[in-house]
Design a protein around this motif. Structure first.
Motif, PDB file in Angstrom:
ATOM      1  N   ASN A  44      70.042  82.138  99.008  1.00 59.78           N
ATOM      2  CA  ASN A  44      71.095  81.081  97.764  1.00 59.78           C
ATOM      3  C   ASN A  44      70.005  81.437  96.685  1.00 59.78           C
ATOM      4  O   ASN A  44      70.560  81.738  95.298  1.00 59.78           O
ATOM      5  CB  ASN A  44      71.879  80.624  98.228  1.00 59.78           C
ATOM      6  CG  ASN A  44      73.049  80.368  97.116  1.00 59.78           C
ATOM      7  OD1 ASN A  44      73.784  80.714  97.571  1.00 59.78           O
ATOM      8  ND2 ASN A  44      72.569  79.005  96.509  1.00 59.78           N
ATOM      9  N   ALA A  45      69.094  81.080  96.497  1.00 58.25           N
ATOM     10  CA  ALA A  45      67.816  80.651  95.524  1.00 58.25           C
ATOM     11  C   ALA A  45      67.701  82.140  94.579  1.00 58.25           C
ATOM     12  O   ALA A  45      67.625  82.269  93.651  1.00 58.25           O
ATOM     13  CB  ALA A  45      66.646  79.502  95.851  1.00 58.25           C
ATOM     14  N   LEU A  46      67.145  82.559  95.403  1.00 58.10           N
ATOM     15  CA  LEU A  46      66.981  84.654  95.080  1.00 58.10           C
ATOM     16  C   LEU A  46      68.739  84.732  94.502  1.00 58.10           C
ATOM     17  O   LEU A  46      68.249  85.181  93.657  1.00 58.10           O
ATOM     18  CB  LEU A  46      66.945  85.621  96.271  1.00 58.10           C
ATOM     19  CG  LEU A  46      66.671  87.065  95.425  1.00 58.10           C
ATOM     20  CD1 LEU A  46      65.757  87.133  94.806  1.00 58.10           C
ATOM     21  CD2 LEU A  46      65.838  87.569  96.639  1.00 58.10           C
ATOM     22  N   LEU A  47      69.813  85.177  95.148  1.00 53.54           N
ATOM     23  CA  LEU A  47      70.739  85.476  94.683  1.00 53.54           C
ATOM     24  C   LEU A  47      70.494  83.939  93.102  1.00 53.54           C
ATOM     25  O   LEU A  47      71.602  85.069  92.432  1.00 53.54           O
ATOM     26  CB  LEU A  47      71.207  84.974  95.252  1.00 53.54           C
ATOM     27  CG  LEU A  47      73.255  85.102  94.654  1.00 53.54           C
ATOM     28  CD1 LEU A  47      73.401  86.932  94.659  1.00 53.54           C
ATOM     29  CD2 LEU A  47      74.480  84.567  95.888  1.00 53.54           C
ATOM     30  N   LEU A  48      71.195  82.928  92.644  1.00 55.51           N
ATOM     31  CA  LEU A  48      71.149  82.405  92.178  1.00 55.51           C
ATOM     32  C   LEU A  48      70.662  82.783  90.581  1.00 55.51           C
ATOM     33  O   LEU A  48      70.333  83.214  89.071  1.00 55.51           O
ATOM     34  CB  LEU A  48      70.698  81.171  92.257  1.00 55.51           C
ATOM     35  CG  LEU A  48      72.162  80.365  92.772  1.00 55.51           C
ATOM     36  CD1 LEU A  48      71.967  78.857  93.306  1.00 55.51           C
ATOM     37  CD2 LEU A  48      73.587  80.646  91.787  1.00 55.51           C
ATOM     38  N   ILE A  49      69.491  83.148  91.024  1.00 57.08           N
ATOM     39  CA  ILE A  49      68.301  83.615  89.911  1.00 57.08           C
ATOM     40  C   ILE A  49      68.578  85.546  89.524  1.00 57.08           C
ATOM     41  O   ILE A  49      68.566  85.652  88.088  1.00 57.08           O
ATOM     42  CB  ILE A  49      66.161  83.191  90.593  1.00 57.08           C
ATOM     43  CG1 ILE A  49      65.745  82.353  90.866  1.00 57.08           C
ATOM     44  CG2 ILE A  49      65.641  85.028  89.316  1.00 57.08           C
ATOM     45  CD1 ILE A  49      65.219  82.610  91.535  1.00 57.08           C
TER      46      ILE A  49
END
Length: 311
Positions: A44-49
């Motif tokens: 989810n962190a990668l997706l938000l970035i």
């Protein structure tokens, strides 16, 4: 006609570096914190970035296209804005919050005032504060290892010093995507200093004045655990090295940079110690951004041989 001058917006740097090259250096400097955030918080962190960067770049492109302006996405400033915004989001933020924040940062904070070089506050932090005000619950809920819990600063705000400062330094704590690992942030900051993208006047004045403030007014004095926790907690390090040093929204005069840094430290101390929230870096930087014109006016060097004022 080949002798025509090329007029461009600030910041103006007397060097071979271009705006896009400087922005690329900032992106590289943010990579350690970004990669650690992805490792720490998962997909989810990668997706938000990806979503925040994409929202910022697409919004700036569309804005320029609709208003028949020159395409400016090649300067990479929109990428930097999106990445900084993503690193200031909790890993549990929804996809639409990331997109909405990116659109707000570009349209409202940056492009509405003329684009890069003319925005009056840091676009990423302006968008983060907009999201904090609009979606306080979602923006202040943090998880680590799939467990929702208070951040170390929130624990300290509650009157306890039961925090692990080693975990805070390395990043084994809940928080936003890019703020948890001081070690990763410092690696990127050292790179920027080495590449002469930033100098240490603003970060040193910021951290130094903040340290003095909490020693004097926190009630903990020189308690080592408290001091280290305050320095390593929240977005202080990320803000000091990557957002307070923004060329557009920080002073250009040497004395102004020091005054600006001191104000940042005082504001952050006031917000953390006496405000309702355990954090205060974002608001401190934005408020100080608004004072930059006054700081520069007061610290502008006088021409040699001239007195101040008109006779």
């Amino acid at each position: 006609m080949s002798g025509l001058l090329n007029v461009a917006s600030s910041p103006h740097i007397r060097a071979k570096d271009t705006t896009s090259k400087i922005m690329l250096y900032v992106i590289i400097g943010l990579m350690p914190a970004s990669m650690f955030g992805i490792y720490n918080f998962g997909f989810n962190a990668l997706l938000l970035i990806i979503l925040t960067i994409g929202a910022c770049v697409i919004t700036e492109y569309a804005y320029n296209l609709l208003l028949h302006k020159k395409n400016t996405i090649a300067d990479l400033s929109a990428v930097v804005t999106g990445l900084l915004l993503a690193l200031n989001l909790p890993p549990t933020a929804t996809w639409w919050m990331a997109v909405l924040g990116g659109i707000f940062a570009i349209v409202i904070v940056k492009m509405a005032f003329g684009g890069l070089g003319q925005n009056f506050m840091n676009p990423a932090l302006g968008a983060r504060c907009f999201l904090l005000i609009s979606f306080t619950g979602r923006m202040t809920t943090f998880t680590y290892d799939q467990v929702t819990g208070a951040t170390p600063l929130a624990i300290i705000k509650g009157g306890s010093l039961d925090v692990n400062t080693a975990d805070m330094f390395w990043g084994r704590i809940p928080g936003t995507i890019g703020e948890t690992s001081v070690a990763a942030i410092l690696i990127g900051a050292i790179f920027l200093v080495f590449m002469e993208v930033i100098d240490l006047k603003i970060p040193a004045a910021y951290l130094g004045s903040f340290l003095i403030f909490i020693i004097l007014f926190s009630g903990y004095g020189f308690d080592k655990t408290y001091i280290v926790a305050q320095l390593c907690g929240g977005g202080l390090m990320l803000g000091a090295f990557f957002m307070a040093t923004d060329y557009v929204t920080s002073p250009i005069t040497p004395k102004g940079k020091i005054v600006y840094g001191i104000l940042l430290g005082i504001f952050t101390g006031i917000f953390r110690l006496f405000g309702g929230s355990a954090e205060g870096v974002s608001y401190a930087i934005i408020f100080s951004n608004l004072l930059v014109p006054l700081i520069e006016k007061a610290t502008l060097p006088k021409a040699f041989g001239k007195r101040g004022g008109l006779r």
